[in-house]
Motif scaffolding. Structure first.
Motif, mmCIF file in Angstrom:
data_model
loop_
_atom_site.group_PDB
_atom_site.id
_atom_site.type_symbol
_atom_site.label_atom_id
_atom_site.label_comp_id
_atom_site.label_asym_id
_atom_site.label_seq_id
_atom_site.Cartn_x
_atom_site.Cartn_y
_atom_site.Cartn_z
ATOM 1 N N ASN A 183 10.812 -18.455 -13.107
ATOM 2 C CA ASN A 183 11.006 -19.430 -12.092
ATOM 3 C C ASN A 183 9.962 -19.216 -10.985
ATOM 4 O OD1 ASN A 183 12.987 -21.058 -13.009
ATOM 5 N ND2 ASN A 183 14.337 -19.801 -12.257
ATOM 6 N N GLY A 184 8.651 -18.344 -11.419
ATOM 7 C CA GLY A 184 7.572 -18.052 -10.383
ATOM 8 C C GLY A 184 7.852 -16.885 -9.482
ATOM 9 N N VAL A 185 9.046 -16.036 -9.875
ATOM 10 C CA VAL A 185 9.440 -14.999 -8.919
ATOM 11 C C VAL A 185 9.054 -13.674 -9.759
ATOM 12 C CG1 VAL A 185 11.274 -13.853 -7.723
ATOM 13 C CG2 VAL A 185 11.027 -16.445 -7.888
ATOM 14 N N LYS A 186 8.316 -12.623 -8.977
ATOM 15 C CA LYS A 186 7.961 -11.398 -9.601
ATOM 16 C C LYS A 186 8.564 -10.419 -8.902
ATOM 17 C CE LYS A 186 3.522 -12.083 -9.136
ATOM 18 N NZ LYS A 186 2.290 -11.745 -9.119
ATOM 19 N N ALA A 187 9.120 -9.341 -9.605
ATOM 20 C CA ALA A 187 9.723 -8.082 -8.876
ATOM 21 C C ALA A 187 8.311 -7.142 -8.607
ATOM 22 C CB ALA A 187 10.727 -7.375 -9.442
ATOM 23 N N LEU A 188 8.479 -6.536 -7.620
ATOM 24 C CA LEU A 188 7.077 -5.643 -7.241
ATOM 25 C C LEU A 188 7.626 -4.259 -7.121
ATOM 26 C CD1 LEU A 188 5.246 -8.027 -4.737
ATOM 27 C CD2 LEU A 188 4.951 -7.848 -7.097
ATOM 28 N N TRP A 189 6.838 -3.306 -7.467
ATOM 29 C CA TRP A 189 6.972 -1.894 -6.623
ATOM 30 C C TRP A 189 5.866 -1.129 -6.499
ATOM 31 C CZ3 TRP A 189 5.338 2.306 -9.639
ATOM 32 C CH2 TRP A 189 4.957 2.080 -10.772
ATOM 33 N N GLN A 190 5.733 -0.184 -5.764
ATOM 34 C CA GLN A 190 4.654 0.780 -5.590
ATOM 35 C C GLN A 190 5.065 1.905 -5.003
ATOM 36 O OE1 GLN A 190 0.942 -1.248 -4.061
ATOM 37 N NE2 GLN A 190 0.935 0.613 -2.304
ATOM 38 N N VAL A 191 4.283 2.992 -5.265
ATOM 39 C CA VAL A 191 4.544 4.571 -4.642
ATOM 40 C C VAL A 191 3.027 4.939 -4.503
ATOM 41 C CG1 VAL A 191 5.139 6.819 -4.968
ATOM 42 C CG2 VAL A 191 6.546 4.750 -5.919
ATOM 43 N N GLU A 192 2.735 5.265 -3.170
ATOM 44 C CA GLU A 192 1.458 5.772 -2.864
ATOM 45 C C GLU A 192 1.640 7.130 -2.069
ATOM 46 O OE1 GLU A 192 -1.806 2.674 -1.895
ATOM 47 O OE2 GLU A 192 -2.004 3.827 -0.190
ATOM 48 N N PHE A 241 7.313 0.851 -1.492
ATOM 49 C CA PHE A 241 7.945 -0.239 -1.734
ATOM 50 C C PHE A 241 8.627 -0.660 -2.747
ATOM 51 C CE2 PHE A 241 4.055 -2.050 -1.595
ATOM 52 C CZ PHE A 241 3.953 -2.864 -2.608
ATOM 53 N N VAL A 242 9.817 -1.545 -2.879
ATOM 54 C CA VAL A 242 10.170 -2.672 -3.772
ATOM 55 C C VAL A 242 10.354 -3.804 -3.148
ATOM 56 C CG1 VAL A 242 12.614 -1.938 -3.496
ATOM 57 C CG2 VAL A 242 11.931 -2.642 -5.474
ATOM 58 N N GLY A 243 10.106 -4.979 -4.024
ATOM 59 C CA GLY A 243 10.094 -5.941 -3.057
ATOM 60 C C GLY A 243 9.946 -7.261 -4.049
ATOM 61 N N LEU A 244 10.119 -8.338 -3.830
ATOM 62 C CA LEU A 244 9.985 -9.854 -4.382
ATOM 63 C C LEU A 244 8.792 -10.679 -4.208
ATOM 64 C CD1 LEU A 244 13.728 -10.831 -4.477
ATOM 65 C CD2 LEU A 244 12.701 -9.690 -6.393
ATOM 66 N N GLU A 245 7.982 -11.049 -4.964
ATOM 67 C CA GLU A 245 7.024 -12.260 -4.606
ATOM 68 C C GLU A 245 7.327 -13.560 -5.319
ATOM 69 O OE1 GLU A 245 2.185 -12.563 -4.485
ATOM 70 O OE2 GLU A 245 3.236 -10.905 -5.834
ATOM 71 N N GLY A 246 6.780 -14.747 -4.407
ATOM 72 C CA GLY A 246 7.033 -16.051 -5.340
ATOM 73 C C GLY A 246 6.638 -16.904 -4.419
ATOM 74 N N GLY A 247 6.702 -18.366 -4.533
ATOM 75 C CA GLY A 247 6.293 -19.332 -3.717
ATOM 76 C C GLY A 247 6.512 -19.232 -1.969
ATOM 77 N N PHE A 248 7.607 -18.198 -2.038
ATOM 78 C CA PHE A 248 7.950 -18.455 -0.464
ATOM 79 C C PHE A 248 7.157 -16.939 0.169
ATOM 80 C CE2 PHE A 248 10.628 -15.752 -3.341
ATOM 81 C CZ PHE A 248 10.194 -14.438 -3.267
ATOM 82 N N GLY A 249 6.130 -16.507 -0.764
ATOM 83 C CA GLY A 249 5.484 -15.294 -0.280
ATOM 84 C C GLY A 249 6.076 -13.807 -0.687
ATOM 85 N N LYS A 250 5.909 -12.714 0.033
ATOM 86 C CA LYS A 250 6.189 -11.488 -0.269
ATOM 87 C C LYS A 250 7.435 -11.000 0.593
ATOM 88 C CE LYS A 250 2.035 -10.073 -2.414
ATOM 89 N NZ LYS A 250 0.904 -9.049 -2.372
ATOM 90 N N VAL A 251 8.431 -10.301 -0.034
ATOM 91 C CA VAL A 251 9.417 -9.277 0.853
ATOM 92 C C VAL A 251 9.330 -8.229 0.190
ATOM 93 C CG1 VAL A 251 11.709 -9.268 1.612
ATOM 94 C CG2 VAL A 251 10.693 -11.602 1.256
#
Length: 358
Positions: A71-80, A101-111
């Protein structure tokens, strides 16, 4: 197993499929420099004489990935994290010390949830040579003096008609008990807006840092930052200007205020990039003691740089920069500060280096 990277991979139970969804990236940036800081208000005994050094600047390595949730939503993660390629980690290299971080991205943007730059840093000034002595936008620099936000939630909007919006909130989990028996609240929140259209980019931002302490005594009720910047590209030339204002709402006495402004230009000539930047920090106003009224906290910095691209990812560069502190100012270089800079001294650096991105 002492290597944190190997430990993390082992704990994750890395499989071939997991590695296929992860990206390893980073920047290695080292320079050979000659630095000094002379002209201290207290006299030559406080000067830092000329010395040579190899600096790692902001060398870093990171791991990131995403998962399609439908549904156009992705889970994101990053360690730097920052790494010290000059001294083996004696000064830097904290695991997840940079944007993680860990987060979500979709039509709403990124959290995003984690340790991340605030929305205040969502857009930057034009800096010809970033992440080193010739930079001026770090916590020790003359402008953009705000830190990465721990324990934070971040929002970034989708870009719409050239506009991008951002918001940040960071909780104060320590809540230190002050000398009067109350608990402080150093929470931070920020708002930012950026507009980009063709050759023009403009942005405005605001950040409020909560209660500021000196030891366990309340120094300021809050600390506010405002900034605005403008960048314009004309062929192979890029021009930028910016202004930033800081205000401390003091717990006792008059508020303190200080403003900085900058101007910079870069010029592409084939594989070469030439840069010139100037930034000035104005006088500190509103101090309510005779000592602070008489003190001069002004400072300015010049930076001249030249870079030569060996490829799209590798660059050789050289630079000269000088920071002039007035009688009471102790400003230092951004990510490669000189130890022992006294009030009124003038940090100077000349160097050559190499940068590689992967």
């Amino acid at each position: 197993m002492r290597n944190p990277i190997c430990l993390a991979l082992c704990l994750a139970g890395v499989s071939a499929g997991a590695l296929a969804d992860a990206t390893i990236y980073g920047t290695f940036n080292a320079a050979l420099e000659s630095v000094s800081a002379t002209g201290a208000t207290a006299g030559s005994a406080s000067d830092v004489r000329q010395t040579q050094r190899v600096t790692s600047n902001t060398s870093k390595i990171g791991f990131k990935g995403q998962e399609d949730l439908g549904n156009g939503v992705k889970a994101l993660w990053q360690v730097e994290q920052e790494v010290s390629i000059d001294d083996g980690g004696a000064r830097k290299g904290a695991w997840a010390g940079r944007n993680s971080f860990v987060g979500l991205e979709g039509g709403f943007g990124k959290v995003l949830l984690g340790n991340h730059d605030s929305a205040y840093k969502m857009f930057g000034y034009l800096v010809p040579l970033e992440d080193g002595s010739a930079d001026f936008t770090g916590k020790d620099g003359l402008i953009n003096r705000v830190s990465r936000l721990k324990n934070s939630v971040q929002y970034r909007s989708p870009e719409l008609a050239g506009w991008l919006l951002g918001a940040s909130y960071a909780a104060d989990e320590a809540r230190t008990q002050t000398s009067n028996g109350q608990r402080s609240n150093g929470q931070v929140w920020a708002l930012a807006a950026r507009y980009r259209q063709d050759a023009l980019q403009a942005g405005v931002a605001f950040q409020r840092n909560g209660e500021q302490l000196s030891g366990n005594s309340l120094l300021a009720n809050h600390q506010d930052f405002w900034k605005a910047s403008l960048r314009y590209t004309l062929g192979s030339t890029e021009l930028g200007v910016g202004v930033e204002h800081e205000r401390m709402d003091m717990a006792r006495g008059r508020d303190q205020r200080q403003t900085a402004w900058m101007a910079a230009a870069t010029q592409r000539l084939g594989a070469w990039t030439l840069g010139l930047a100037y930034v000035r920090l104005g006088s500190r106003q509103g101090a309510d003691t005779a000592t602070l009224k008489a003190a001069d906290y002004q400072a300015d910095q010049w930076a001249l740089s030249a870079g030569y691209d060996l490829s799209k990812r590798t660059q050789l560069y050289g630079f000269y920069t000088r920071l002039n502190n007035r009688a009471a100012a102790t400003r230092n270089f951004d990510s490669s500060a000189i130890a022992g800079v006294a009030a009124g001294s003038n940090p100077t650096a000349v160097g050559v280096g190499m940068l590689h991105r992967f």
